[in-house]
Scaffold this active site. Sequence first.
Site, PDB file in Angstrom:
ATOM      1  N   GLN A 123     -34.278  14.813  20.291  1.00  0.00           N
ATOM      2  CA  GLN A 123     -33.139  15.655  20.666  1.00  0.00           C
ATOM      3  C   GLN A 123     -32.911  16.661  19.541  1.00  0.00           C
ATOM      4  O   GLN A 123     -32.551  16.287  18.424  1.00  0.00           O
ATOM      5  CB  GLN A 123     -31.864  14.840  20.890  1.00  0.00           C
ATOM      6  CG  GLN A 123     -30.763  15.703  21.494  1.00  0.00           C
ATOM      7  CD  GLN A 123     -29.396  15.081  21.418  1.00  0.00           C
ATOM      8  OE1 GLN A 123     -28.839  14.933  20.332  1.00  0.00           O
ATOM      9  NE2 GLN A 123     -28.837  14.725  22.564  1.00  0.00           N
ATOM     10  N   TYR A 135     -21.746  21.425  19.984  1.00  0.00           N
ATOM     11  CA  TYR A 135     -22.690  21.992  19.024  1.00  0.00           C
ATOM     12  C   TYR A 135     -23.086  23.396  19.468  1.00  0.00           C
ATOM     13  O   TYR A 135     -22.536  23.932  20.430  1.00  0.00           O
ATOM     14  CB  TYR A 135     -23.869  21.039  18.841  1.00  0.00           C
ATOM     15  CG  TYR A 135     -23.403  19.705  18.281  1.00  0.00           C
ATOM     16  CD1 TYR A 135     -22.916  19.618  16.981  1.00  0.00           C
ATOM     17  CD2 TYR A 135     -23.370  18.558  19.077  1.00  0.00           C
ATOM     18  CE1 TYR A 135     -22.435  18.416  16.473  1.00  0.00           C
ATOM     19  CE2 TYR A 135     -22.877  17.357  18.581  1.00  0.00           C
ATOM     20  CZ  TYR A 135     -22.404  17.291  17.280  1.00  0.00           C
ATOM     21  OH  TYR A 135     -21.907  16.117  16.785  1.00  0.00           O
ATOM     22  N   GLY A 172     -25.297   4.478  25.925  1.00  0.00           N
ATOM     23  CA  GLY A 172     -25.066   4.828  24.535  1.00  0.00           C
ATOM     24  C   GLY A 172     -24.641   3.649  23.693  1.00  0.00           C
ATOM     25  O   GLY A 172     -25.468   2.939  23.123  1.00  0.00           O
TER      26      GLY A 172
END
Length: 375
Positions: free
Chosen positions: A99, A182, A327
């Site tokens: 990623q 981001y 997650g």
Amino acid sequence: MSALFTPLKLGSTTIPNRIGMSALTRNRSSATVPNEIMLEYYVQRAKGGAGLIASEGVLITRQGSEWPQAPGLWDKAQIEGWKKITDAVHKTGSKIYAQVRHLGRLSHPDAPEQIAAGVPVYGPSATAARGGKFRFLPGEPGYVTPTEIADPTVVIAQFKQAAINAKAAGFDGVELHGANGYIVHQFLDATSNQRTDKWGGSVENRTRFALEILKELIEVWGPDVALKVSPAGGYNDMGMPLQDTIDTFGHLLREVNKLNLSYVVLMRYSPMLDLEFDGKKRATQHDVVTTFAPFLTSTAIFVNAGVTPTEAEELVGNGKVAGVFFGLNWITHPDLGRRIEEGKQLDNAPDFLTLYGAEGVDPALGYTDYKEAVY
């Protein structure tokens, strides 16, 4: 759980099951270089039944992150460190994507890595994000007002180089981090992107940055490129009104659908990531899968955030999604895939004190020290 345990072809790779391990910042590298404890961490979870692992967010260039031990992918030592991990993951039969991410306005100018980079903190506009806490800096300061990026193509080229480096490091593909506030998300969101040139303003202009990056990644990786987005926003001061959100992400995903990506991750609304400013929650709550799946008619969809194993089986079984990224459950259950397959209970709660490591604490604590794994 029959649907979750069927193979799936993604790009040029076939994964053995539909259970993905989401990218999870853990802050355990050695000065941005992947190390032996990271190797153990990823192998544990590959052995534990992850069909596809998305690495933690890998920085594409030196930046002053809130997490100073986050790994990078811009030099030879980092490539070699990741190569050890990808080789070991492949021996288990699992697959792993890198990623790739750039923090944009979420860096700090006083962080040692930012100082070493010799460049200011950049964002699409000179608009600061609220929040942030740089715990390793005196006074634990928050985010700052960034310098507007004069030429976004410079950052696009850095993403392409990171993709080249990811190939050298043995990854199976790259996932562009377009979520959680981001830099890609910053360009998409009208609250953080105040530009008046071709990179801002209209929906077409605000989505240009993400689409141009994806095209460069495809030049390197062909069909083995993925995208993660979080349309509901919330985290790192992101979020637009619902219609603006639908218009922006709808246009983005309509164009993405033409690029033949291996998959797109739709991150659902997460209360844990919904920050509050001035007494108001930041996120735009809505059903992201129902809203945006129609734009991805020929692209595999993965869903992420708060999905239970039972719900995952239902979503995959009824064809709403191709797979699910888990997650937090991967943090506390390195054997999560095996547990789901064998119907075992998920009974470990995350210790948030050691989620990102702690000064003077054994880095294995809360990271690789789960001894009751069923594998």
